[in-house]
Write an enzyme that holds these catalytic residues in place. Sequence first.
Site, PDB file in Angstrom:
ATOM      1  CB  THR A  33       1.635  -9.534  -4.987  1.00  0.00           C
ATOM      2  OG1 THR A  33       1.277  -9.236  -6.343  1.00  0.00           O
ATOM      3  CG2 THR A  33       2.864  -8.722  -4.630  1.00  0.00           C
ATOM      4  CB  SER A  44       3.590  -0.245  -7.627  1.00  0.00           C
ATOM      5  OG  SER A  44       3.188  -1.282  -6.736  1.00  0.00           O
ATOM      6  CE1 TYR A  76       0.153  -4.785  -1.835  1.00  0.00           C
ATOM      7  CE2 TYR A  76       0.242  -5.137  -4.209  1.00  0.00           C
ATOM      8  CZ  TYR A  76      -0.033  -5.598  -2.936  1.00  0.00           C
ATOM      9  OH  TYR A  76      -0.464  -6.887  -2.757  1.00  0.00           O
ATOM     10  CG  HIS A  77       3.261  -4.771  -7.027  1.00  0.00           C
ATOM     11  ND1 HIS A  77       2.623  -3.799  -7.757  1.00  0.00           N
ATOM     12  CD2 HIS A  77       2.442  -5.848  -7.049  1.00  0.00           C
ATOM     13  CE1 HIS A  77       1.474  -4.275  -8.210  1.00  0.00           C
ATOM     14  NE2 HIS A  77       1.337  -5.506  -7.796  1.00  0.00           N
ATOM     15  CE  LYS A 124       1.303  -7.836   0.772  1.00  0.00           C
ATOM     16  NZ  LYS A 124       1.016  -8.583   2.004  1.00  0.00           N
TER      17      LYS A 124
END
Length: 388
Positions: free
Chosen positions: A147, A182, A184-185, A188
């Site tokens: 991302t 975040s 999530y980020h 990644k």
Amino acid sequence: MSIIVTGGDGYIGWPTALRIADRTDERVLAVDNLARRGWVEEVGATSATPVASIDGRLEAAREVHGLANLSFIEGDLTERSFVDELLAVHEPSAIVHTAAQPSAPYSQINGERANYTQHNNMQATRNLVFGLHEHDLTDTHFIETTTTGVYGAPEFPIPEGGATMEHDGQRDEVPFPAMAGSWYHLSKSHDAANLRLAHDQFDIPISDVRTAITYGTETEETRTDDRLKTRLDFDYYFGVVAHRFAAQAVAGYPLTVYGKGEQRKPFIALEDAVEGLARLALVDPDDRPDSHTVYNQVTRPVAIVDLAETIRDAAAEQDLDVEVTHVENPRDEDETHQMEIDNDRYLSLIGEQRTTLAEGLGDVLETLVRYRDTITTHEDRFLPDALQ
């Protein structure tokens, strides 16, 4: 030989699998545990477009496009035994790894979901790259959609790859620092670091495709039959801002811009995202770089308030009267940040941008008008609970 598309039931994974299968005689395996359907249901939301069963999707792919080479395998990539069997049996020439829990807001709900997100995303990637190494498949091209969120919001142009660091009179090329905002980020960001290590230690050719906010409802392959449609989430947790704004417009709600909305975010149309992944998966082994390569999968940065106004204008063509309003920002972010991001390598890969922002958003609105009833019955999902 075969090509594996993980996350093959997902928003990007499904149309990517279709495109690859349409361009090769190799067997294409869409792999998924169908968790995305459950996550969306868990937060009380649904896809605006009806998502056919896997059997229905494959049947349509055969009937409409003649894709007898496309099949589906259900399984959990966090289970090492499943990954081992998958790789041993199918010996892929390429893996397009789109499988992940992809929602930053979902990962921020509580510690349980943050832990789940990081374990799910990172464990799957580690299992795949170690599996390639241990099954002597290190010529397999490993392509992952990470991302652009790994970059955070720096005050300088974002390079397509590493960065030059200067300290105490010395300079060197280093990986771009992880500045994700975040859980999530950050999962990644860890994946990106692990991919670099996998290349260094196992010599696996890696393409780290740093995917921007992706918008759109259709690709060439999905337009031809409703059973081939990809999902289109529009809720706060799983719907990207472009889709949420478009759904609000269709439902007769004002477009809720968080804060000032002057911050620029990177965007790409679904058609342009799918095209790049398909080209990477199908590149001739003699032509692909035996390296770790980063692609910024973005066509342009757009200010959120400009996005809302573009949707407002496109909505007028659908006879929708739309107002743009501003609400308190639930996210900790610079509302005036002007992102600049290099994308020459990715644009060179796809040749040209296929879908402009206005075209893509007009397509989204046209689709959502068709499914207006689904949106209006879930309109309470546009905003997080704290803002409702």
